[in-house]
Design a protein around this motif. Structure first.
Motif, mmCIF file in Angstrom:
data_model
loop_
_atom_site.group_PDB
_atom_site.id
_atom_site.type_symbol
_atom_site.label_atom_id
_atom_site.label_comp_id
_atom_site.label_asym_id
_atom_site.label_seq_id
_atom_site.Cartn_x
_atom_site.Cartn_y
_atom_site.Cartn_z
ATOM 1 N N THR A 153 -3.782 0.960 3.334
ATOM 2 C CA THR A 153 -4.669 -0.130 2.565
ATOM 3 C C THR A 153 -4.707 -1.358 3.544
ATOM 4 O O THR A 153 -3.544 -1.573 4.071
ATOM 5 C CB THR A 153 -3.880 -0.361 1.387
ATOM 6 O OG1 THR A 153 -2.752 -0.723 1.271
ATOM 7 C CG2 THR A 153 -4.236 0.819 0.414
ATOM 8 N N ASP A 154 -5.635 -2.149 3.448
ATOM 9 C CA ASP A 154 -5.557 -3.446 4.163
ATOM 10 C C ASP A 154 -5.132 -3.281 5.648
ATOM 11 O O ASP A 154 -4.497 -3.854 6.131
ATOM 12 C CB ASP A 154 -4.739 -4.267 3.435
ATOM 13 C CG ASP A 154 -4.807 -5.803 3.833
ATOM 14 O OD1 ASP A 154 -5.979 -6.051 4.476
ATOM 15 O OD2 ASP A 154 -3.945 -6.723 3.961
ATOM 16 N N PRO A 155 -5.944 -2.383 6.245
ATOM 17 C CA PRO A 155 -5.613 -2.437 7.524
ATOM 18 C C PRO A 155 -5.915 -3.255 8.571
ATOM 19 O O PRO A 155 -6.645 -4.158 8.212
ATOM 20 C CB PRO A 155 -6.832 -1.166 8.169
ATOM 21 C CG PRO A 155 -7.862 -1.188 7.003
ATOM 22 C CD PRO A 155 -7.107 -1.596 5.783
ATOM 23 N N LEU A 170 2.200 0.139 8.791
ATOM 24 C CA LEU A 170 1.038 0.422 8.075
ATOM 25 C C LEU A 170 1.174 0.010 6.601
ATOM 26 O O LEU A 170 2.289 0.116 6.160
ATOM 27 C CB LEU A 170 0.672 1.929 8.125
ATOM 28 C CG LEU A 170 0.507 2.594 9.257
ATOM 29 C CD1 LEU A 170 0.373 4.127 9.121
ATOM 30 C CD2 LEU A 170 -0.575 2.275 10.114
ATOM 31 N N ARG A 171 0.442 -0.807 5.952
ATOM 32 C CA ARG A 171 0.583 -1.058 4.415
ATOM 33 C C ARG A 171 -0.131 -0.017 3.693
ATOM 34 O O ARG A 171 -1.257 0.399 3.885
ATOM 35 C CB ARG A 171 -0.295 -2.565 4.323
ATOM 36 C CG ARG A 171 0.419 -3.618 5.144
ATOM 37 C CD ARG A 171 -0.098 -4.935 5.031
ATOM 38 N NE ARG A 171 0.334 -5.726 5.900
ATOM 39 C CZ ARG A 171 1.018 -6.967 5.214
ATOM 40 N NH1 ARG A 171 0.948 -7.222 4.101
ATOM 41 N NH2 ARG A 171 1.514 -7.646 6.094
ATOM 42 N N THR A 172 0.585 0.485 2.653
ATOM 43 C CA THR A 172 0.187 1.566 1.556
ATOM 44 C C THR A 172 0.112 0.875 0.300
ATOM 45 O O THR A 172 0.716 -0.141 -0.073
ATOM 46 C CB THR A 172 0.926 2.765 1.839
ATOM 47 O OG1 THR A 172 2.130 2.776 1.154
ATOM 48 C CG2 THR A 172 1.039 3.269 3.271
ATOM 49 N N ALA A 173 -0.314 1.659 -0.720
ATOM 50 C CA ALA A 173 -0.396 1.334 -2.087
ATOM 51 C C ALA A 173 1.101 1.146 -2.572
ATOM 52 O O ALA A 173 1.354 0.438 -3.449
ATOM 53 C CB ALA A 173 -1.000 2.190 -2.921
ATOM 54 N N THR A 174 2.023 1.872 -2.057
ATOM 55 C CA THR A 174 3.490 1.798 -2.261
ATOM 56 C C THR A 174 4.379 0.943 -1.465
ATOM 57 O O THR A 174 5.597 0.980 -1.627
ATOM 58 C CB THR A 174 4.099 3.300 -2.406
ATOM 59 O OG1 THR A 174 3.924 3.881 -1.214
ATOM 60 C CG2 THR A 174 3.044 3.918 -3.616
ATOM 61 N N GLY A 175 3.849 0.232 -0.630
ATOM 62 C CA GLY A 175 4.779 -0.552 0.505
ATOM 63 C C GLY A 175 4.526 -0.065 1.751
ATOM 64 O O GLY A 175 3.262 0.688 2.462
#
Length: 319
Positions: free
Chosen positions: A116-118, A223-228
């Motif tokens: 998310t938010d690359p 990398l940013r993901t929905a869980t961190g």
């Protein structure tokens, strides 16, 4: 070079897609909708619908055996971190933690994660700097975890020695027009400095502490993901000073690292490591014949290298 054929980006992607799909089938993964996620030095192929990503080295100067040896170190460290719940992209649990050799390439298999938010979506320079500062703070936390890695078989600064030497040898055989003969001589002299440094690091920087590192600027590989956040791309995992992982993060990033880690960064050592990082980029021109669109992206960094004084050993070590 391992593959002398010059391919376009589309051809590299098609080639990697075929390799990844065939390798996956050999491991029981019948990918119905494989797709390319990324295509630069490596091509990342998602074996959809499986949650598996195959990394295919698209550009390489190493033999398949040398690729596999490096990848085994990567899988060992990333797997060790993942097993302890560290924020990393883990080796795929659907296949053995081993490289797979196919058609002169060595492939590795990883868990698929949704980013998310690359970075590609961040266009404001101030926002981009703020992001890298935050991610450099995360790197301090990663280093604290890596300090406990029990393996004692990691080479010191392997992304530099012998890796840079191999690329400079290739440039000597096939010069690139961006470098003059004198500049290639300078690069080779700087590489000799790095060889001396790696052979006896404590003599050059007596206060430096060597530990397991990500090896390829972890602040740029989060990398940013929905869980961190998750750190990825441990292919250059190595032992060395933490300053190697902090190259080119900027003063604000270094300050954030010091705040989070509670330790001081050696500015003289950081400067030497940044000079080494720039030399690594100069060596990357060896891949430009295989990837013609690469040279323009490297040119600004090569300019930074030119503007610096040549890399040298500290006075105490040189005497």
């Amino acid at each position: 070079m391992t593959d002398p054929e010059i391919m376009t980006a589309d051809q590299r992607a098609e080639y990697a897609l075929d390799l990844a799909t065939r390798a996956g089938r050999g491991l029981g993964l019948q990918a119905e909708e494989p797709r390319v996620l990324h295509n630069v030095f490596n091509v990342l192929v998602h074996l959809a619908p499986h949650p598996v990503v195959v990394r295919v080295p698209a550009l390489a100067v190493a033999t398949v055996e040398e690729q596999a040896a490096k990848q085994r170190r990567e899988l060992a460290v990333a797997g060790w971190l993942a097993d302890r719940g560290a924020p990393v992209v883990a080796p795929s649990p659907l296949v053995p933690r081993e490289p797979v050799a196919l058609d002169g390439r060595s492939l590795t298999f990883w868990e698929f994660v949704t980013e998310t938010d690359p970075l590609s979506g961040v266009t404001d320079p101030a926002a981009l700097e703020k992001r890298f500062v935050e991610q450099t703070g995360w790197a301090a936390q990663l280093h604290a975890l890596l300090a406990g890695y029990p393996g004692d078989d990691l080479p010191v600064l392997s992304p530099l020695v012998p890796a840079v030497g191999l690329t400079l040898d290739e440039l000597a055989r096939n010069p690139h027009p961006m470098l003059t003969a004198a500049e290639l001589d300078r690069a080779r002299a700087e590489y000799a400095v790095l060889e001396t440094l790696v052979q006896d690091f404590s003599a050059c920087f007596p206060g430096a502490r060597l530990q397991t590192l990500h090896g390829d600027s972890p602040a740029y590989n989060a990398l940013r993901t929905a869980t961190g956040h998750l750190f990825s791309d441990f292919e250059d995992v190595t032992r060395g000073p933490v300053e190697w992982d902090l190259t080119l993060v900027g003063p604000a990033g270094v300050e954030e690292y010091e705040r989070v880690s509670g330790t001081a960064v050696d500015r003289a050592l950081l400067d030497a490591m940044e000079g080494a990082r720039l030399l690594q980029v100069v060596g990357a021109l060896a891949f430009a014949t295989l990837k013609p669109d690469l040279a323009p992206t490297l040119e600004p960094v090569v300019g930074l290298w030119r503007s610096r004084a040549p890399l040298s050993l500290p006075d105490a070590a040189a005497s």
